[in-house]
Design a protein around this motif. Structure first.
Motif, PDB file in Angstrom:
ATOM      1  N   PRO A 139      50.982  48.644  45.799  1.00 33.60           N
ATOM      2  CA  PRO A 139      51.079  50.036  45.372  1.00 33.60           C
ATOM      3  C   PRO A 139      49.879  50.855  45.836  1.00 33.60           C
ATOM      4  O   PRO A 139      48.813  50.298  46.116  1.00 33.60           O
ATOM      5  CB  PRO A 139      51.125  49.943  43.852  1.00 33.60           C
ATOM      6  CG  PRO A 139      50.383  48.690  43.538  1.00 33.60           C
ATOM      7  CD  PRO A 139      50.701  47.737  44.653  1.00 33.60           C
ATOM      8  N   GLU A 140      50.057  52.135  45.904  1.00 34.63           N
ATOM      9  CA  GLU A 140      48.987  53.007  46.347  1.00 34.63           C
ATOM     10  C   GLU A 140      47.795  52.897  45.402  1.00 34.63           C
ATOM     11  O   GLU A 140      47.938  52.880  44.195  1.00 34.63           O
ATOM     12  CB  GLU A 140      49.481  54.457  46.417  1.00 34.63           C
ATOM     13  CG  GLU A 140      48.503  55.408  47.064  1.00 34.63           C
ATOM     14  CD  GLU A 140      49.102  56.777  47.325  1.00 34.63           C
ATOM     15  OE1 GLU A 140      48.353  57.682  47.718  1.00 34.63           O
ATOM     16  OE2 GLU A 140      50.334  56.930  47.145  1.00 34.63           O
ATOM     17  N   GLY A 141      46.612  52.827  45.974  1.00 38.90           N
ATOM     18  CA  GLY A 141      45.405  52.747  45.159  1.00 38.90           C
ATOM     19  C   GLY A 141      45.087  51.367  44.624  1.00 38.90           C
ATOM     20  O   GLY A 141      44.233  51.224  43.745  1.00 38.90           O
ATOM     21  N   CYS A 142      45.744  50.317  45.159  1.00 37.79           N
ATOM     22  CA  CYS A 142      45.544  48.969  44.608  1.00 37.79           C
ATOM     23  C   CYS A 142      44.289  48.287  45.137  1.00 37.79           C
ATOM     24  O   CYS A 142      43.868  47.261  44.594  1.00 37.79           O
ATOM     25  CB  CYS A 142      46.764  48.097  44.851  1.00 37.79           C
ATOM     26  SG  CYS A 142      47.113  47.760  46.601  1.00 37.79           S
ATOM     27  N   PHE A 143      43.681  48.813  46.216  1.00 35.27           N
ATOM     28  CA  PHE A 143      42.504  48.147  46.775  1.00 35.27           C
ATOM     29  C   PHE A 143      41.296  48.324  45.858  1.00 35.27           C
ATOM     30  O   PHE A 143      41.056  49.400  45.310  1.00 35.27           O
ATOM     31  CB  PHE A 143      42.170  48.702  48.159  1.00 35.27           C
ATOM     32  CG  PHE A 143      40.912  48.103  48.723  1.00 35.27           C
ATOM     33  CD1 PHE A 143      40.936  46.859  49.329  1.00 35.27           C
ATOM     34  CD2 PHE A 143      39.699  48.767  48.601  1.00 35.27           C
ATOM     35  CE1 PHE A 143      39.768  46.290  49.821  1.00 35.27           C
ATOM     36  CE2 PHE A 143      38.528  48.214  49.089  1.00 35.27           C
ATOM     37  CZ  PHE A 143      38.565  46.967  49.701  1.00 35.27           C
ATOM     38  N   ARG A 144      40.528  47.246  45.713  1.00 30.83           N
ATOM     39  CA  ARG A 144      39.325  47.276  44.905  1.00 30.83           C
ATOM     40  C   ARG A 144      38.193  46.528  45.602  1.00 30.83           C
ATOM     41  O   ARG A 144      38.416  45.555  46.330  1.00 30.83           O
ATOM     42  CB  ARG A 144      39.559  46.599  43.545  1.00 30.83           C
ATOM     43  CG  ARG A 144      40.524  47.318  42.633  1.00 30.83           C
ATOM     44  CD  ARG A 144      39.882  48.548  42.012  1.00 30.83           C
ATOM     45  NE  ARG A 144      40.772  49.186  41.070  1.00 30.83           N
ATOM     46  CZ  ARG A 144      41.668  50.112  41.377  1.00 30.83           C
ATOM     47  NH1 ARG A 144      41.792  50.497  42.640  1.00 30.83           N
ATOM     48  NH2 ARG A 144      42.424  50.649  40.448  1.00 30.83           N
ATOM     49  N   MET A 145      36.984  46.988  45.358  1.00 30.35           N
ATOM     50  CA  MET A 145      35.786  46.201  45.649  1.00 30.35           C
ATOM     51  C   MET A 145      34.963  46.233  44.367  1.00 30.35           C
ATOM     52  O   MET A 145      34.742  47.306  43.790  1.00 30.35           O
ATOM     53  CB  MET A 145      35.001  46.781  46.817  1.00 30.35           C
ATOM     54  CG  MET A 145      33.757  45.963  47.156  1.00 30.35           C
ATOM     55  SD  MET A 145      32.975  46.420  48.740  1.00 30.35           S
ATOM     56  CE  MET A 145      32.449  48.108  48.436  1.00 30.35           C
ATOM     57  N   THR A 146      34.536  45.078  43.906  1.00 32.68           N
ATOM     58  CA  THR A 146      33.865  45.034  42.613  1.00 32.68           C
ATOM     59  C   THR A 146      32.853  43.911  42.581  1.00 32.68           C
ATOM     60  O   THR A 146      32.923  42.957  43.371  1.00 32.68           O
ATOM     61  CB  THR A 146      34.906  44.866  41.480  1.00 32.68           C
ATOM     62  OG1 THR A 146      34.287  45.046  40.222  1.00 32.68           O
ATOM     63  CG2 THR A 146      35.540  43.477  41.524  1.00 32.68           C
TER      64      THR A 146
END
Length: 579
Positions: free
Chosen positions: A246-253
């Motif tokens: 889904p749109e906006g699913c990428f994360r860096m944490t």
């Protein structure tokens, strides 16, 4: 700061016709207002005298703002609502231009014509609000302790004194689809692949796809890294996407003992060429962190990662206020140097919590002082930081914020004079980390902060009814320990606030435990529901819950994306329940 003596040119000018219209609307609203509800809880079968709409997403800087808001207000009135709560920056009135007040006057006149009460939302601690407009250094500070600086000529530069580094950040070392140096990456050869065709630099990148092959839709890579406590780090990564859903699913944490040290969201389109993402975190008291990148709950598409790096950085976004002192010592700690005598104030002339890909400032050494070229120093300071696409929390223990509240409350009384206000005291995700608030009982500090806000507002606007978002006073929501980056515990915060505040309980699905908690504590409540849903089913659930709960004073249609299409139906639903 003397904010009570501050007179902005825009307010010192002669009142225009629109200004007089604003004053007239305020006076009529003030004199014509009904008697406020009593402080005691009302019966569960009450009607709902408070039927509001939340006006959010405008700032009156565009010529079209007024007309767009007026259309919403007309729908609210036609649906039977009787009040509008405006988030329009009314806690920084001394910074506004005359056109702002002219547009504000138009909206107040519209509210009067439509029999809607004009209710300002003001003073946000969690999101900075008007406080940071007045002074960006009021941001909560994160400690960097005894950082190493080396003097060269007339300045001292930051020297990283830890071995923290991310290995194989270019994804060039691998065997088949198995990367070297990483703790894991999801399902090599099924979800994650070494790509020697598409890459930004070098000869390879990491590609991830086939997320449905993972039971959780994961496509992640993680490396465990040794860090030095109380240091500031910057992480950079290049990302390329193709039909990622889904749109906006990428994360860096970055996680430490399960705690997210830099909660961030990144604006990456489902299909995009190589794009650099950057974040900053403070290691707090941790010595090991886990750095992640990828998707959680991915459905389709693919993405590539390349050129991942981590670096210890100097005093970028260093803060300068009493609660964030700078201390400069000799390397052995025996000598403490003086600001203005040995070194110039350590300042970031480009202070910007969202501009992270830039050099940190240096420490300027003054001629005639005791610091010599080649000397090594240990410097302690505090830096500000944003999370979640720009959220910056204000320090509740810094006295200057109450000077601002007092000054702005005077202007609110003069130019708006509301009968009610909503305090924007929600999602306070930082605190307890700077010298002003470290070691304090965070629940008590928050309660004292709210109490002082209420006292100052009522000093200038006697009889004012105060509403406030619920989450920081609800143990079923955010009033607990281990909340985001807060070093402390908000449990018990509800014990330290005035009982006559009306609590705006917010969220999507009905939460009986929240409404009943505030009922048990003797607070009246406003149900702030809806939250951009496609229908009003959750609102109907809140209505059912309200019928069996004492003290529910009303409802507020609460969108966050200007989704007002169901406003009339919402108003009719609440109005019919009030008969």
């Amino acid at each position: 700061m003397g904010y009570d003596r501050l007179i902005c040119s825009s307010l010192g000018q002669k009142l225009t016709k629109s200004f007089r219209l604003l004053m007239l609307a305020c006076l009529v609203g003030w004199l014509g207002a009904g008697v406020l509800a009593g402080s005691g809880l009302q019966a569960a079968d009450q009607t709902y005298p408070d039927r509001f709409v939340w006006i959010f997403g405008w700032n009156l800087t565009r010529p079209t703002d007024v007309a767009e808001i007026q259309a919403v207000l007309k729908d609210a009135a036609q649906g039977g609502l009787n009040g509008a709560v405006f988030s329009l920056g009314m806690d920084s009135l001394c910074k506004k231009q005359p056109v702002y007040f002219e547009r504000l006057a138009e909206l107040q006149a519209t509210c009067k014509d439509l029999n809607l009460e004009f209710i300002p939302a003001v003073f946000s601690i969690g999101y900075g609000g008007g406080f940071l407009v007045h002074n960006r250094h009021l941001a909560e500070g994160f400690l960097v302790e005894d950082a190493l600086f080396e003097v060269s000529g007339s300045e001292a530069r930051y020297v990283p004194d830890s071995e923290a580094k991310l290995v194989n950040g270019g994804f060039e070392e691998y065997r088949g689809n198995q990367l070297q140096g990483y703790r894991f990456h999801d399902q090599p050869g099924v979800v994650s692949f070494v790509d020697t065709v598409v890459f930004r630099s070098g000869k390879a990148s990491l590609r991830m796809e086939n997320f449905q092959a993972n039971p959780h839709g994961h496509g992640r890579v993680m490396q465990e890294i040794k860090v030095r406590p109380r240091r500031q780090y910057r992480v950079s990564l290049w990302v390329k996407t193709e039909n990622l859903q889904p749109e906006g699913c990428f994360r860096m944490t970055v996680l430490a003992d399960g705690r997210n040290l830099s909660p961030q969201e990144f604006s990456i389109a489902p299909t995009s060429d190589w794009q650099k993402v950057v974040m900053v975190f403070n290691s707090l008291h941790y010595e090991t962190v886990r750095l992640y990148a990828g998707v959680w709950g991915g459905r389709s598409g693919r993405f590539w990662l390349d050129d991942w790096s981590l670096e210890e950085i100097g005093p970028m976004n260093v803060l300068n206020r009493p609660g964030t002192p700078v201390i400069v010592r000799s390397e052995d700690g025996k000598i403490t140097y003086g600001e203005g005598r040995d070194y110039a104030p350590l300042r970031d002339s480009q202070l910007n919590f969202n501009w992270l890909d830039r050099p940190a400032p240096t420490l300027k050494i003054l001629p005639g002082g005791r610091i010599r070229p080649g000397q090594r120093l240990r410097v302690t300071y505090y830096h500000g930081m944003s999370i979640n696409r720009g959220q910056v929390t204000v320090c509740m223990a810094e006295p200057e914020i109450y000077e601002i509240v007092d000054h702005e409350a005077q202007l609110l009384a003069k130019y708006v004079r509301p009968r009610r206000v909503l305090l924007n005291m929600d999602e306070i995700r930082m605190g307890g980390s700077c010298a002003a608030c470290r070691g304090k009982d965070m629940a008590q500090l928050l309660g004292q902060c709210i109490t002082r806000h209420v006292e100052i507002l009522r000093k200038h606007i006697p009889g004012l009814q105060v509403y406030m978002w619920s989450d920081m006073f609800d143990p079923n929501h955010n009033a607990h320990a281990d909340y985001y980056l807060v070093e402390g515990d908000f449990t018990g915060s509800w014990k330290y606030i005035p009982k006559d505040i009306v609590i705006a309980v917010w969220g999507g699905r009905p939460r009986p435990e929240s409404l009943r908690f505030f009922e048990g504590e003797g607070f009246r409540t406003l149900v702030a529901c809806y939250y951009d849903a496609d229908d009003l089913e959750d609102v109907k659930g809140w209505l059912e819950l309200a019928r069996s709960t004492k003290g529910v004073q009303g409802f507020m249609y609460t969108p966050w994306t200007k989704k007002y299409g169901l406003l009339r139906d919402f108003g009719k639903l609440i109005s019919s329940a009030s008969r």
